[in-house]
Motif scaffolding. Structure first.
Motif, mmCIF file in Angstrom:
data_model
loop_
_atom_site.group_PDB
_atom_site.id
_atom_site.type_symbol
_atom_site.label_atom_id
_atom_site.label_comp_id
_atom_site.label_asym_id
_atom_site.label_seq_id
_atom_site.Cartn_x
_atom_site.Cartn_y
_atom_site.Cartn_z
ATOM 1 N N THR A 66 0.782 -1.235 0.000
ATOM 2 C CA THR A 66 0.000 0.000 0.000
ATOM 3 C C THR A 66 0.816 1.290 0.000
ATOM 4 O OG1 THR A 66 -0.147 0.008 2.412
ATOM 5 C CG2 THR A 66 -1.879 -1.178 1.204
ATOM 6 N N TYR A 67 2.103 1.177 -0.257
ATOM 7 C CA TYR A 67 2.970 2.360 -0.294
ATOM 8 C C TYR A 67 4.010 2.142 -1.391
ATOM 9 C CZ TYR A 67 6.147 -0.790 2.090
ATOM 10 O OH TYR A 67 6.935 -1.873 2.391
ATOM 11 N N PRO A 68 4.665 3.194 -1.868
ATOM 12 C CA PRO A 68 5.706 2.999 -2.890
ATOM 13 C C PRO A 68 6.904 2.273 -2.283
ATOM 14 C CG PRO A 68 4.975 5.305 -2.778
ATOM 15 C CD PRO A 68 4.431 4.621 -1.569
ATOM 16 N N THR A 69 7.335 1.219 -2.928
ATOM 17 C CA THR A 69 8.510 0.490 -2.443
ATOM 18 C C THR A 69 9.551 0.381 -3.551
ATOM 19 O OG1 THR A 69 9.340 -1.599 -1.545
ATOM 20 C CG2 THR A 69 7.433 -1.736 -3.024
ATOM 21 N N GLU A 70 10.794 0.527 -3.171
ATOM 22 C CA GLU A 70 11.895 0.382 -4.120
ATOM 23 C C GLU A 70 12.537 -1.000 -4.024
ATOM 24 O OE1 GLU A 70 14.583 3.592 -3.490
ATOM 25 O OE2 GLU A 70 13.117 5.156 -3.988
ATOM 26 N N ASN A 71 11.960 -1.857 -3.194
ATOM 27 C CA ASN A 71 12.477 -3.207 -3.010
ATOM 28 C C ASN A 71 12.183 -4.041 -4.264
ATOM 29 O OD1 ASN A 71 12.554 -6.052 -2.253
ATOM 30 N ND2 ASN A 71 12.704 -5.350 -0.135
ATOM 31 N N LYS A 72 13.238 -4.434 -4.981
ATOM 32 C CA LYS A 72 13.066 -5.131 -6.257
ATOM 33 C C LYS A 72 12.395 -6.488 -6.092
ATOM 34 C CE LYS A 72 16.821 -2.815 -8.699
ATOM 35 N NZ LYS A 72 18.104 -2.964 -9.441
ATOM 36 N N THR A 73 12.683 -7.169 -4.996
ATOM 37 C CA THR A 73 12.042 -8.461 -4.739
ATOM 38 C C THR A 73 10.538 -8.298 -4.622
ATOM 39 O OG1 THR A 73 14.002 -9.305 -3.592
ATOM 40 C CG2 THR A 73 11.916 -10.420 -3.161
ATOM 41 N N LEU A 74 10.115 -7.275 -3.899
ATOM 42 C CA LEU A 74 8.683 -7.025 -3.723
ATOM 43 C C LEU A 74 8.042 -6.580 -5.026
ATOM 44 C CD1 LEU A 74 8.584 -5.281 -0.215
ATOM 45 C CD2 LEU A 74 8.573 -7.713 -0.803
ATOM 46 N N GLN A 75 8.733 -5.781 -5.794
ATOM 47 C CA GLN A 75 8.208 -5.330 -7.078
ATOM 48 C C GLN A 75 8.025 -6.486 -8.050
ATOM 49 O OE1 GLN A 75 11.142 -2.398 -8.170
ATOM 50 N NE2 GLN A 75 10.111 -0.726 -7.090
ATOM 51 N N GLU A 76 8.963 -7.437 -8.025
ATOM 52 C CA GLU A 76 8.898 -8.573 -8.945
ATOM 53 C C GLU A 76 7.772 -9.541 -8.583
ATOM 54 O OE1 GLU A 76 12.751 -10.296 -8.788
ATOM 55 O OE2 GLU A 76 13.735 -8.628 -9.862
ATOM 56 N N MET A 77 7.589 -9.779 -7.280
ATOM 57 C CA MET A 77 6.582 -10.742 -6.836
ATOM 58 C C MET A 77 5.186 -10.139 -6.761
ATOM 59 S SD MET A 77 7.702 -13.903 -5.951
ATOM 60 C CE MET A 77 6.843 -14.515 -4.489
ATOM 61 N N GLY A 78 5.088 -8.917 -6.255
ATOM 62 C CA GLY A 78 3.791 -8.316 -6.005
ATOM 63 C C GLY A 78 3.553 -7.045 -6.785
ATOM 64 N N LYS A 79 2.749 -6.174 -6.205
ATOM 65 C CA LYS A 79 2.393 -4.928 -6.879
ATOM 66 C C LYS A 79 2.060 -3.868 -5.842
ATOM 67 C CE LYS A 79 -0.595 -3.082 -10.549
ATOM 68 N NZ LYS A 79 -1.693 -3.415 -11.493
ATOM 69 N N SER A 80 2.535 -2.665 -6.082
ATOM 70 C CA SER A 80 2.270 -1.555 -5.164
ATOM 71 C C SER A 80 1.076 -0.739 -5.637
ATOM 72 C CB SER A 80 3.506 -0.649 -5.060
ATOM 73 O OG SER A 80 3.234 0.462 -4.229
ATOM 74 N N GLN A 81 0.233 -0.383 -4.710
ATOM 75 C CA GLN A 81 -0.881 0.547 -4.954
ATOM 76 C C GLN A 81 -0.755 1.607 -3.873
ATOM 77 O OE1 GLN A 81 -2.752 1.025 -7.333
ATOM 78 N NE2 GLN A 81 -4.934 1.169 -6.953
ATOM 79 N N PRO A 82 -0.044 2.696 -4.158
ATOM 80 C CA PRO A 82 0.382 3.618 -3.084
ATOM 81 C C PRO A 82 -0.727 4.531 -2.550
ATOM 82 C CG PRO A 82 1.174 4.395 -5.207
ATOM 83 C CD PRO A 82 0.511 3.081 -5.465
ATOM 84 N N PHE A 83 -1.635 3.923 -1.784
ATOM 85 C CA PHE A 83 -2.621 4.738 -1.068
ATOM 86 C C PHE A 83 -1.899 5.662 -0.088
ATOM 87 C CE2 PHE A 83 -4.966 0.740 -1.972
ATOM 88 C CZ PHE A 83 -5.956 1.262 -2.776
ATOM 89 N N ILE A 84 -0.808 5.145 0.486
ATOM 90 C CA ILE A 84 0.034 5.954 1.373
ATOM 91 C C ILE A 84 1.178 6.471 0.513
ATOM 92 C CG2 ILE A 84 1.430 5.961 3.467
ATOM 93 C CD1 ILE A 84 -0.148 3.429 4.339
ATOM 94 N N ARG A 85 1.088 7.704 0.074
ATOM 95 C CA ARG A 85 2.061 8.243 -0.881
ATOM 96 C C ARG A 85 3.432 8.472 -0.254
ATOM 97 N NH1 ARG A 85 -0.434 9.945 -5.570
ATOM 98 N NH2 ARG A 85 -2.717 10.024 -5.494
ATOM 99 N N ASP A 86 3.431 8.882 1.005
ATOM 100 C CA ASP A 86 4.699 9.180 1.689
ATOM 101 C C ASP A 86 4.733 8.412 3.002
ATOM 102 O OD1 ASP A 86 6.931 10.229 2.961
ATOM 103 O OD2 ASP A 86 6.590 12.274 2.207
ATOM 104 N N ILE A 87 5.264 7.206 2.964
ATOM 105 C CA ILE A 87 5.260 6.348 4.147
ATOM 106 C C ILE A 87 6.153 6.906 5.249
ATOM 107 C CG2 ILE A 87 7.093 4.865 3.236
ATOM 108 C CD1 ILE A 87 4.058 3.665 5.310
ATOM 109 N N ASP A 88 7.260 7.542 4.880
ATOM 110 C CA ASP A 88 8.149 8.112 5.899
ATOM 111 C C ASP A 88 7.463 9.244 6.655
ATOM 112 O OD1 ASP A 88 10.332 6.422 5.386
ATOM 113 O OD2 ASP A 88 10.978 7.665 3.706
ATOM 114 N N ALA A 89 6.718 10.070 5.927
ATOM 115 C CA ALA A 89 5.988 11.166 6.573
ATOM 116 C C ALA A 89 4.915 10.616 7.512
ATOM 117 C CB ALA A 89 5.355 12.070 5.516
ATOM 118 N N LEU A 90 4.264 9.520 7.101
ATOM 119 C CA LEU A 90 3.257 8.897 7.967
ATOM 120 C C LEU A 90 3.895 8.405 9.258
ATOM 121 C CD1 LEU A 90 0.467 7.687 8.611
ATOM 122 C CD2 LEU A 90 1.180 5.634 7.352
ATOM 123 N N MET A 91 5.044 7.744 9.157
ATOM 124 C CA MET A 91 5.686 7.216 10.355
ATOM 125 C C MET A 91 6.109 8.338 11.309
ATOM 126 S SD MET A 91 5.210 4.127 9.734
ATOM 127 C CE MET A 91 5.903 3.534 11.260
#
Length: 393
Positions: free
Chosen positions: A110-135
């Motif tokens: 649910t957030y943008p990820t630069e993790n290539k493993t996650l990108q290859e296996m799954g799919k991002s739908q960035p409802f949370i546009r800025d995860i660092d700002a949320l944290m």
């Protein structure tokens, strides 16, 4: 439980149970306890063999965690305007935690990820546009952040990687009546994919990973022989418990707790072998167990009540009694009990079988838990609209 780990657990209990004479004296003591915990956890990661029948000694990776009283927050709410009112709720009540979708019910990250493993296996739908700002925002409001990761219900992964799913005879990906597909709990690649998401959440600052849909599809036993999927000689119950054990082994060294959602009635019935959920085996391998004890989800007659939704106090009290009865024999392996309770109206039950839920009904559930020595809980409302003016103590 392995004798070596049992002895270490006993030693840990002796140290952590020692009295502190002052605030100043408690600080080095707490540091010693944390160091001892860390050393055992790291040893477990290096040495424990995954085995559903041999859970390792349970050492809390986060002994300073608060007594959690929280709410469910969708990624859409977490990344949108509603977050302001939800944080106000945290600031002005005894509530102190949010369970936020990091991998949702469809399988989207649910957030943008630069993790290539996650990108290859799954799919991002960035409802949370800025995860660092949320944290940072959660930290500012002193919110204990829990990452919800939906595991084996994953339409995205199933369609993108059919070899990790359940397939019909013609090779197409199987889906249930609602159009949801599941991935195969026997697949080590599926395990590692979800744990990689959890590890990234830990690095982002989440203090706990809550795994949901840690099971096979409902009614799987009736279709298991008709579907194509890879499996071993292990039972469905054992393979699900071993996923949880493996996840905790990988995540505890990062200082995060592992929790699992499970059907509330699982505490009151034998193991659900069809979907692979054994309440005790799962509980023995997590830091926190969260039975979903919504009164609306119990049918006529449970706990002597004709319509359980209309008597939340009796229903919750009965479910907590069963939960303790089921878990007390696990002794030092007993996890924190933190139920999901109901803050929604179950109108689909039909006229005469439900009541409108509000302040009284939520407080009745909290009172029932308190009467059964359960201090932690989570509120569920799918739209994240929570009842105002509730006494959460």
């Amino acid at each position: 439980m392995n004798m070596f780990w049992a002895l270490l657990a006993m030693a840990w209990g002796t140290i952590s149970g020692a009295p502190a004479t002052s605030d100043q004296g408690n600080q080095p003591f707490q540091s010693l306890t944390n160091s001892f915990n860390t050393a055992i956890i790291q040893s477990q990661k290096d040495q424990v063999v995954i085995d559903a029948d041999n859970p390792p000694a349970k050492i809390d990776p986060q002994p300073d965690a608060p007594v959690v009283k929280g709410i469910y927050v969708t990624a859409y709410s977490a990344g949108g305007a509603r977050m302001t009112s939800l944080l106000d709720l945290m600031d002005n009540t005894e509530l102190n935690s949010m369970v936020i979708d990091i991998k949702d019910d469809l399988g989207y990250i649910t957030y943008p990820t630069e993790n290539k493993t996650l990108q290859e296996m799954g799919k991002s739908q960035p409802f949370i546009r800025d995860i660092d700002a949320l944290m940072k925002r959660l930290q500012k409001h002193d919110v204990y952040p829990i990452a919800r990761v939906v595991v084996f219900k994953d339409t995205i992964l199933a369609k993108k990687n059919p070899e990790h799913s359940f397939r019909n005879k013609d090779g197409s990906v199987w889906a249930n009546g609602k159009g949801d597909s599941f991935v195969n709990p026997y697949s080590k690649e599926v395990w590692d994919y979800n744990i990689e998401i959890a590890k990234e959440a830990a690095k982002l600052g989440f203090k706990e990973i809550q795994f949901d849909y840690v099971r096979f599809p409902e009614g799987f036993e009736t279709r298991a022989d008709a579907l194509k999927y890879t499996k071993s000689d292990k039972s469905r119950v054992d393979i699900v418990a071993e996923f949880v054990q493996y996840a905790r082994k990988e995540l505890a060294p990062l200082g995060v707790r592992v929790s699992v959602d499970i059907f509330g009635y699982a505490a009151s019935v034998p193991a659900a072998e069809g979907i692979g959920q054994d309440f005790v085996k799962i509980s023995e391998n997590v830091d926190v167990i969260s039975p979903m004890v919504y009164p609306s989800h119990y049918s006529t007659g449970w706990y002597g009540v004709k319509d359980p939704d209309k008597d939340p106090y009796t229903t919750i009290k009965g479910s907590m009694k069963d939960t303790h009865k089921k878990l007390d024999p696990t002794k030092e392996l007993k996890p924190v009990i933190r139920p999901w309770i109901q803050d929604f109206t179950a109108s689909w039950l039909g006229s005469g079988h439900y009541i409108k839920y509000g302040k009284k009904q939520v407080e009745d559930q909290i009172r029932a838990m308190k009467d059964m020595d359960v201090d932690e809980y989570l509120l569920w409302n799918a739209s994240n609209r929570y009842t105002p003016d509730v006494n959460y103590k």
